[in-house]
Design a protein around this motif. Structure first.
Motif, mmCIF file in Angstrom:
data_model
loop_
_atom_site.group_PDB
_atom_site.id
_atom_site.type_symbol
_atom_site.label_atom_id
_atom_site.label_comp_id
_atom_site.label_asym_id
_atom_site.label_seq_id
_atom_site.Cartn_x
_atom_site.Cartn_y
_atom_site.Cartn_z
ATOM 1 N N ALA A 80 -7.867 -3.682 -19.413
ATOM 2 C CA ALA A 80 -7.658 -2.678 -20.457
ATOM 3 C C ALA A 80 -8.643 -1.536 -20.380
ATOM 4 O O ALA A 80 -8.312 -0.402 -20.694
ATOM 5 N N VAL A 81 -9.876 -1.791 -19.977
ATOM 6 C CA VAL A 81 -10.908 -0.755 -20.012
ATOM 7 C C VAL A 81 -11.266 -0.381 -18.601
ATOM 8 O O VAL A 81 -11.624 -1.214 -17.814
ATOM 9 N N ARG A 82 -11.163 0.925 -18.237
ATOM 10 C CA ARG A 82 -11.386 1.300 -16.852
ATOM 11 C C ARG A 82 -12.422 2.392 -16.666
ATOM 12 O O ARG A 82 -12.638 2.808 -15.534
ATOM 13 N N ASP A 83 -13.056 2.861 -17.662
ATOM 14 C CA ASP A 83 -13.819 4.065 -17.440
ATOM 15 C C ASP A 83 -15.134 4.071 -18.187
ATOM 16 O O ASP A 83 -15.401 3.223 -18.972
ATOM 17 N N ALA A 84 -15.841 5.077 -17.936
ATOM 18 C CA ALA A 84 -17.164 5.153 -18.427
ATOM 19 C C ALA A 84 -17.371 6.176 -19.491
ATOM 20 O O ALA A 84 -16.419 6.646 -20.035
ATOM 21 N N SER A 474 -22.126 10.113 -12.307
ATOM 22 C CA SER A 474 -21.132 10.845 -13.086
ATOM 23 C C SER A 474 -21.012 10.211 -14.460
ATOM 24 O O SER A 474 -21.429 9.054 -14.652
ATOM 25 N N PRO A 475 -20.430 10.919 -15.425
ATOM 26 C CA PRO A 475 -20.228 10.305 -16.744
ATOM 27 C C PRO A 475 -19.374 9.055 -16.680
ATOM 28 O O PRO A 475 -19.470 8.192 -17.542
ATOM 29 N N LYS A 476 -18.534 8.953 -15.667
ATOM 30 C CA LYS A 476 -17.649 7.795 -15.545
ATOM 31 C C LYS A 476 -18.429 6.530 -15.249
ATOM 32 O O LYS A 476 -18.077 5.444 -15.710
#
Length: 575
Positions: A80-84, A474-476
């Motif tokens: 469900a969660v893929r990013d930063a 990176s923000p990710k």
């Protein structure tokens, strides 16, 4: 999947009608954009059988062929969660709240809970900005814009065909509502034939009905004006209250969603069991080192170069959770624990040999029967066993074993400690992380007179509070020190690429303490076991810097730690 918005076709009379002309043009423009966006949606291949007949022999052959077909839905993620991290507006909002927290303990407590939830929410929300979903989002937006353009045309045409309603706001509102309802029903049923004229006719009945009802409603309002005003007032109050409640529920839902996304999903037994299993491997390693000479005998001398044994349990659990994309059991991660351990610790030995001499004494009998002793130097091989233990640091592993999405999830869990600060209390687990609040600092107004420095701070302040992630750039993924500075300067006028601390130092011109100014970089050495420059931050004036610590925040350069490790100030070249 929702039906696509119809592509209306207009007659020449409709296209030249002064009342409808603008709305026709708007619909045609939206239709072109919707078709272009749909064309960019990725295709998938399907394996199909294709029959072929040889004209000469009549022989029938069958072969398999991949053909492209439209994807109806966006691709599913494996978790469900893929990013930063991301959301600079909320970060600024929280900074403003902090200024008044000391005046209200209740506000402070609520705000900290909200910040924790939103940190996870910001990290989780970045998953929706993945480039993988962009074509689908753009296509959906284009279809919605076309729907609005279609409705605009149909409602305008209905208003033109019923001019008596234009002076009656209530009737006009009911007419628009009826046309919208009729349009939605026709779209779902697929009754649009492509002609704008026919589509408008499909809604004319609803418009005329709305006109009749509007007239009756207007007459009724005229006869009961006072009662209607009271009712309208009550209705507006109810709408306001419902809107407030709805907004509150959305905020609560978002906060709960953020908390859920950033919370460890595995059971306590699984997480504590994984930590215990990893700690046992470390205990076995320590035991081997303690008894190394007994277990590896035969050397004349032993030299030891040993890194410290230990890890942050939150790093371990965050790695496992990000790697598995959600909940896991102890049995499912045993092999992963062994793999992580072998990457973190490397115990090696090298043997050196030297030729040395030793004195040996012999008893010699003379011919006359007397004895005496003689000494001589005898060469021999001397062995030295050099034992080295390298601890790579568990927190350095995510960037080398995970993809960008997984590192982003790892960063999210580390920013909240899985919302489980009770799981590994520092009293029982000395290396355990604790949630750290970034140090705040008000940059002197005179420093903000420099446009370049303002550009740097505009970008740099967005990420205050983000966790330190080794190798992050990176923000990710969040940032390490050099990744953070590289990102900031690359997004505020420069283009230097992703440089390490030493690389950033190399492109700068040294600046003295007397000459340093806001926007210069500040470099440090020996902050960990490496040669050359090992840490970098951005100087912001008055002896302060903004850098990726744990978390990203301000630091006072007069601190004894930074004084000991200070290397130099550096001025960036002109962009």
């Amino acid at each position: 999947m929702e039906k696509r918005a119809p592509r209306l076709q207009f007659t020449e009379e409709e296209q030249t009608d002064p009342v409808l002309k603008k709305f026709v043009h708007r619909e045609q423009k939206a239709a072109v954009k919707a078709d272009r966006a749909q064309a960019k949606v990725p295709k998938k291949t399907a394996l199909k059988r294709q029959r072929a007949v040889d004209p000469a022999t009549g022989k029938v052959t069958t072969r398999l062929k991949f053909e492209e077909v439209d994807k109806k839905k966006p691709p599913k993620f494996t978790h469900a969660v893929r990013d930063a991290p991301g959301n600079a507006v909320l970060m600024q909002f929280h900074r403003e709240i902090r200024q008044s927290e000391d005046e209200n303990v209740g506000v402070e407590a609520a705000h900290k809970s909200e910040e924790s939830a939103e940190t996870g929410g910001r990290l989780a929300h970045s998953a929706h900005r993945s480039h993988k979903l962009k074509p689908y989002r753009e296509s959906a937006k284009a279809e919605k814009r076309l729907d609005r353009a279609n409705l605009g045309y149909l409602q305008k045409k209905a208003a033109r065909d019923n001019p008596l309603l234009s002076g009656n706001p209530l009737a006009h509102w009911r007419q628009k509502r009826a046309v919208k309802k009729q349009y939605a029903a026709a779209k779902r049923a697929g009754h649009f034939t492509g002609s704008a004229g026919k589509a408008a006719q499909n809604t004319s009945k609803a418009a005329k009905t709305a006109a009749r009802e509007g007239k009756r409603a207007a007459a009724f309002v005229g006869r009961h004006r006072n009662g209607f005003l009271i009712t309208a007032g009550i209705f507006l109050v109810l709408v306001l209250l419902l809107n407030i409640l709805s907004s509150s529920s959305v905020l609560l839902e978002g906060a709960l969603s953020g908390v859920t996304a950033s919370t460890y999903p595995s059971t306590d037994d699984a997480m504590l069991g994984a930590e215990a299993a990893y700690a046992q491997k470390e205990a076995d390693l320590q035991d081997e080192i303690d008894h190394y000479e007994t277990q590896h005998p035969g050397y004349d001398e032993y030299h030891y170069d040993l890194d410290k044994i230990g890890h942050d349990p939150y790093v371990l659990i965050s790695i496992l959770t990000a790697w598995h994309g959600g909940e896991w059991t102890l049995d499912e991660v045993r092999d992963m624990l062994s793999a992580l351990f072998s990457k973190e610790y490397q115990l090696t030995q090298t043997v050196e040999t030297e030729t040395r001499t030793r004195t040996e004494t012999d008893t010699v009998t003379d011919p006359d029967g007397t004895t005496h002793t003689e000494t001589r130097q005898v060469p021999y091989t001397y062995t030295i066993c050099n034992v080295k233990l390298h601890n790579e640091d568990l927190s350095h592993l995510p960037i080398s074993i995970m993809n960008e999405d997984q590192v982003g999830v790892y960063s999210m869990y580390m920013s909240t400690l899985g919302n489980r600060p009770d799981l590994f209390p520092s009293s029982a687990y000395p290396n355990a992380s604790t949630v750290k609040k970034p140090t705040e600092y008000d940059i002197p107004p005179e420093a903000m007179a420099d446009a370049r420095f303002v550009a740097m701070m505009t970008e740099a302040k967005k990420y205050i509070g983000y966790p330190y992630v080794w190798g992050g750039s990176s923000p990710k993924t969040s940032f390490d020190c050099s990744g953070y500075v590289s990102w900031v300067i690359n997004h505020s006028g420069w283009n230097v690429g992703r440089l390490g601390a030493q690389g950033l130092c190399d492109i700068c011109t040294p600046a003295s303490h007397a000459d340093v100014r806001p926007g210069d970089l500040v470099f440090f050495e020996h902050t960990y076991d490496t040669d050359g420059v090992s840490h970098v931050g951005i100087y912001v004036g008055n002896g302060m810097m903004l850098a990726a610590g744990d978390p990203i925040g301000y630091s006072n350069l007069n601190n004894s730690y930074w004084q000991i490790h200070f290397y130099t100030f550096g001025r960036l070249p002109n962009p």
